[in-house]
Design a protein around this motif. Structure first.
Motif, PDB file in Angstrom:
ATOM      1  N   LEU A 120      57.297  20.208  -7.648  1.00  0.00           N
ATOM      2  CA  LEU A 120      56.445  19.029  -7.502  1.00  0.00           C
ATOM      3  C   LEU A 120      56.600  18.108  -8.704  1.00  0.00           C
ATOM      4  O   LEU A 120      56.549  18.561  -9.847  1.00  0.00           O
ATOM      5  CB  LEU A 120      54.973  19.443  -7.362  1.00  0.00           C
ATOM      6  CG  LEU A 120      53.970  18.313  -7.086  1.00  0.00           C
ATOM      7  CD1 LEU A 120      54.232  17.699  -5.717  1.00  0.00           C
ATOM      8  CD2 LEU A 120      52.538  18.828  -7.150  1.00  0.00           C
ATOM      9  N   ASP A 121      56.784  16.834  -8.442  1.00  0.00           N
ATOM     10  CA  ASP A 121      56.811  15.805  -9.480  1.00  0.00           C
ATOM     11  C   ASP A 121      55.400  15.244  -9.611  1.00  0.00           C
ATOM     12  O   ASP A 121      54.907  14.535  -8.727  1.00  0.00           O
ATOM     13  CB  ASP A 121      57.798  14.701  -9.092  1.00  0.00           C
ATOM     14  CG  ASP A 121      57.953  13.645 -10.188  1.00  0.00           C
ATOM     15  OD1 ASP A 121      57.169  13.671 -11.167  1.00  0.00           O
ATOM     16  OD2 ASP A 121      58.853  12.785 -10.069  1.00  0.00           O
ATOM     17  N   LEU A 122      54.738  15.566 -10.712  1.00  0.00           N
ATOM     18  CA  LEU A 122      53.339  15.165 -10.893  1.00  0.00           C
ATOM     19  C   LEU A 122      53.169  13.662 -11.046  1.00  0.00           C
ATOM     20  O   LEU A 122      52.051  13.151 -10.883  1.00  0.00           O
ATOM     21  CB  LEU A 122      52.753  15.876 -12.119  1.00  0.00           C
ATOM     22  CG  LEU A 122      52.712  17.404 -12.048  1.00  0.00           C
ATOM     23  CD1 LEU A 122      52.167  17.978 -13.351  1.00  0.00           C
ATOM     24  CD2 LEU A 122      51.877  17.874 -10.869  1.00  0.00           C
ATOM     25  N   ALA A 123      54.239  12.956 -11.360  1.00  0.00           N
ATOM     26  CA  ALA A 123      54.151  11.502 -11.507  1.00  0.00           C
ATOM     27  C   ALA A 123      54.063  10.791 -10.156  1.00  0.00           C
ATOM     28  O   ALA A 123      53.756   9.596 -10.106  1.00  0.00           O
ATOM     29  CB  ALA A 123      55.351  10.982 -12.294  1.00  0.00           C
ATOM     30  N   LYS A 124      54.308  11.535  -9.077  1.00  0.00           N
ATOM     31  CA  LYS A 124      54.255  10.946  -7.739  1.00  0.00           C
ATOM     32  C   LYS A 124      52.989  11.424  -7.024  1.00  0.00           C
ATOM     33  O   LYS A 124      52.367  12.404  -7.441  1.00  0.00           O
ATOM     34  CB  LYS A 124      55.505  11.347  -6.950  1.00  0.00           C
ATOM     35  CG  LYS A 124      56.799  10.831  -7.565  1.00  0.00           C
ATOM     36  CD  LYS A 124      58.011  11.278  -6.769  1.00  0.00           C
ATOM     37  CE  LYS A 124      59.293  10.747  -7.399  1.00  0.00           C
ATOM     38  NZ  LYS A 124      60.507  11.194  -6.638  1.00  0.00           N
ATOM     39  N   PRO A 125      52.596  10.738  -5.942  1.00  0.00           N
ATOM     40  CA  PRO A 125      51.384  11.167  -5.206  1.00  0.00           C
ATOM     41  C   PRO A 125      51.457  12.642  -4.807  1.00  0.00           C
ATOM     42  O   PRO A 125      52.503  13.138  -4.405  1.00  0.00           O
ATOM     43  CB  PRO A 125      51.392  10.246  -3.978  1.00  0.00           C
ATOM     44  CG  PRO A 125      52.100   9.016  -4.448  1.00  0.00           C
ATOM     45  CD  PRO A 125      53.163   9.495  -5.393  1.00  0.00           C
TER      46      PRO A 125
ATOM     47  N   MET B  33      38.857  30.838  -4.338  1.00  0.00           N
ATOM     48  CA  MET B  33      39.775  31.168  -3.249  1.00  0.00           C
ATOM     49  C   MET B  33      41.080  30.379  -3.333  1.00  0.00           C
ATOM     50  O   MET B  33      42.058  30.720  -2.683  1.00  0.00           O
ATOM     51  CB  MET B  33      39.098  30.907  -1.897  1.00  0.00           C
ATOM     52  CG  MET B  33      37.853  31.753  -1.664  1.00  0.00           C
ATOM     53  SD  MET B  33      38.155  33.538  -1.881  1.00  0.00           S
ATOM     54  CE  MET B  33      39.335  33.839  -0.576  1.00  0.00           C
ATOM     55  N   SER B  34      41.077  29.313  -4.138  1.00  0.00           N
ATOM     56  CA  SER B  34      42.283  28.488  -4.267  1.00  0.00           C
ATOM     57  C   SER B  34      42.383  27.975  -5.696  1.00  0.00           C
ATOM     58  O   SER B  34      41.423  27.413  -6.231  1.00  0.00           O
ATOM     59  CB  SER B  34      42.249  27.317  -3.284  1.00  0.00           C
ATOM     60  OG  SER B  34      41.059  26.574  -3.438  1.00  0.00           O
ATOM     61  N   ILE B  35      43.552  28.178  -6.315  1.00  0.00           N
ATOM     62  CA  ILE B  35      43.781  27.786  -7.709  1.00  0.00           C
ATOM     63  C   ILE B  35      45.103  27.039  -7.787  1.00  0.00           C
ATOM     64  O   ILE B  35      46.102  27.451  -7.188  1.00  0.00           O
ATOM     65  CB  ILE B  35      43.832  29.013  -8.645  1.00  0.00           C
ATOM     66  CG1 ILE B  35      42.573  29.866  -8.489  1.00  0.00           C
ATOM     67  CG2 ILE B  35      44.003  28.580 -10.101  1.00  0.00           C
ATOM     68  CD1 ILE B  35      42.624  31.182  -9.266  1.00  0.00           C
ATOM     69  N   LEU B  36      45.121  25.952  -8.547  1.00  0.00           N
ATOM     70  CA  LEU B  36      46.337  25.163  -8.757  1.00  0.00           C
ATOM     71  C   LEU B  36      46.661  25.113 -10.247  1.00  0.00           C
ATOM     72  O   LEU B  36      45.811  24.746 -11.053  1.00  0.00           O
ATOM     73  CB  LEU B  36      46.145  23.730  -8.236  1.00  0.00           C
ATOM     74  CG  LEU B  36      47.288  22.742  -8.508  1.00  0.00           C
ATOM     75  CD1 LEU B  36      48.556  23.151  -7.768  1.00  0.00           C
ATOM     76  CD2 LEU B  36      46.872  21.318  -8.123  1.00  0.00           C
ATOM     77  N   ASP B  37      47.898  25.482 -10.594  1.00  0.00           N
ATOM     78  CA  ASP B  37      48.377  25.356 -11.970  1.00  0.00           C
ATOM     79  C   ASP B  37      49.438  24.267 -11.996  1.00  0.00           C
ATOM     80  O   ASP B  37      50.541  24.430 -11.450  1.00  0.00           O
ATOM     81  CB  ASP B  37      48.967  26.683 -12.458  1.00  0.00           C
ATOM     82  CG  ASP B  37      49.311  26.648 -13.947  1.00  0.00           C
ATOM     83  OD1 ASP B  37      48.823  25.741 -14.649  1.00  0.00           O
ATOM     84  OD2 ASP B  37      50.062  27.537 -14.400  1.00  0.00           O
ATOM     85  N   MET B  38      49.102  23.130 -12.617  1.00  0.00           N
ATOM     86  CA  MET B  38      49.982  21.970 -12.639  1.00  0.00           C
ATOM     87  C   MET B  38      50.903  22.025 -13.856  1.00  0.00           C
ATOM     88  O   MET B  38      50.441  22.234 -14.972  1.00  0.00           O
ATOM     89  CB  MET B  38      49.141  20.687 -12.675  1.00  0.00           C
ATOM     90  CG  MET B  38      48.178  20.549 -11.510  1.00  0.00           C
ATOM     91  SD  MET B  38      47.060  19.132 -11.695  1.00  0.00           S
ATOM     92  CE  MET B  38      48.241  17.779 -11.816  1.00  0.00           C
TER      93      MET B  38
ATOM     94  N   LEU C  32      58.182  20.604 -12.011  1.00  0.00           N
ATOM     95  CA  LEU C  32      59.378  19.845 -11.645  1.00  0.00           C
ATOM     96  C   LEU C  32      60.622  20.725 -11.683  1.00  0.00           C
ATOM     97  O   LEU C  32      61.622  20.427 -11.034  1.00  0.00           O
ATOM     98  CB  LEU C  32      59.542  18.655 -12.593  1.00  0.00           C
ATOM     99  CG  LEU C  32      60.549  17.569 -12.221  1.00  0.00           C
ATOM    100  CD1 LEU C  32      60.195  16.961 -10.868  1.00  0.00           C
ATOM    101  CD2 LEU C  32      60.569  16.482 -13.290  1.00  0.00           C
ATOM    102  N   SER C  33      60.555  21.824 -12.449  1.00  0.00           N
ATOM    103  CA  SER C  33      61.672  22.761 -12.564  1.00  0.00           C
ATOM    104  C   SER C  33      61.260  24.134 -12.058  1.00  0.00           C
ATOM    105  O   SER C  33      60.075  24.487 -12.072  1.00  0.00           O
ATOM    106  CB  SER C  33      62.129  22.875 -14.022  1.00  0.00           C
ATOM    107  OG  SER C  33      62.524  21.616 -14.527  1.00  0.00           O
ATOM    108  N   MET C  34      62.234  24.920 -11.649  1.00  0.00           N
ATOM    109  CA  MET C  34      61.960  26.253 -11.135  1.00  0.00           C
ATOM    110  C   MET C  34      61.374  27.152 -12.218  1.00  0.00           C
ATOM    111  O   MET C  34      61.711  27.045 -13.392  1.00  0.00           O
ATOM    112  CB  MET C  34      63.245  26.890 -10.607  1.00  0.00           C
ATOM    113  CG  MET C  34      63.742  26.275  -9.308  1.00  0.00           C
ATOM    114  SD  MET C  34      62.609  26.567  -7.923  1.00  0.00           S
ATOM    115  CE  MET C  34      62.647  28.357  -7.814  1.00  0.00           C
TER     116      MET C  34
END
Length: 274
Positions: free
Chosen positions: A91-96, A44-49, A74-76
């Motif tokens: 989203l900046d993955l290096a931050k929380p 029901m929920s998927i995240l692509d980092m 980090l970029s569009m």
């Protein structure tokens, strides 16, 4: 885009990322991952980092139309048709992360950790995002140079190795992040199964007869990419310039250089404990 115009740098990057996705998709037989997602309860929920061009996220959203598909980077993302259940977030993955623990049934990242400083911290935070019984899907790459005398090829070999090594050191990047992922996940004690497949991607053509079935599109893609990557990485290495000794051999005569480089893709799929 007018056909007489050259694509911009970002357009080339997105085309390259789309090409990477298609090559790996071919290797996987059209699947999203080596994990048996088709046999699992519909997510029901998927995240692509670090979603890049969004190609994997689009495929996942189409395969699971009832899931909320969130792609972050980090970029569009480039302008492209998107399924109605796919949304994008900067989203900046290096931050929380701005997500609660155990928020996603599937968390995916492809060729992301090799770009991140202190990737272990990011991986530990990423593992917390997976729901019980959910899947963590991570693909990453390492580049290996053969240093034995018979495998060295003079300035081309040395320059390419220096550029990559110093780029990683300046950014505090672990050059062995891909092969370390399995051990970190297992040591967390959070996952009931941890699977990994190592795929050797030789840049040398003399190894073509021994290639694993289906991997040739990936090999051809990275043969094209490695020459283009050298000038971009040089900008981050002090003392390197376009006139550096051996750069011509590294950039313009790739067949000589590539006989001594191979890439290793580590595909990891891990299931969270119930």
């Amino acid at each position: 885009m007018n056909q007489s115009q050259e694509p911009s740098g970002s357009e080339r990057d997105h085309e390259q990322l789309d090409g990477t996705h298609e090559a790996i998709k071919f290797y996987l037989g059209g699947r999203l991952s080596l994990a048996p997602l088709e046999k699992s309860t519909s997510p029901m929920s998927i995240l692509d980092m670090g979603c890049g061009s969004g190609a994997w996220a689009v495929q996942a959203a189409e395969q699971f139309p009832d899931a909320d598909m969130l792609a972050v980077d980090l970029s569009m993302m480039p302008s492209r048709p998107l399924p109605p259940n796919l949304r994008f977030q900067i989203l900046d993955l290096a931050k929380p992360f701005p997500f609660e623990s155990q928020s996603f049934d599937i968390v995916h990242a492809r060729f992301v950790f090799l770009h991140l400083p202190k990737f272990e911290e990011v991986l530990n935070r990423t593992m917390q995002l997976v729901k019980p019984g959910g899947w963590l899907l991570l693909d990453d790459i390492e580049t290996t140079f053969r240093d034995e005398p018979e495998f060295r090829d003079g300035p081309g070999h040395d320059v390419a190795k220096k550029i990559i090594k110093e780029f990683q050191e300046r950014r505090n990047i672990n050059p062995r992040s891909a092969s370390a992922v399995q051990g970190i996940i297992e040591s967390s004690g959070l996952f009931s199964e941890v699977n990994v497949r190592k795929i050797v991607v030789p840049i040398s053509r003399d190894q073509d007869p021994h290639l694993e079935t289906g991997i040739l599109p990936v090999v051809e893609l990275y043969r094209k990419m490695i020459g283009r990557a050298i000038p971009a990485l040089m900008e981050n290495v002090p003392g390197m310039n376009q006139n550096s000794d051996g750069l011509g051999a590294a950039q313009e005569n790739p067949d000589d250089l590539r006989r001594h480089i191979q890439m290793e893709i580590y595909m990891t799929w891990s299931r969270k404990q119930e």
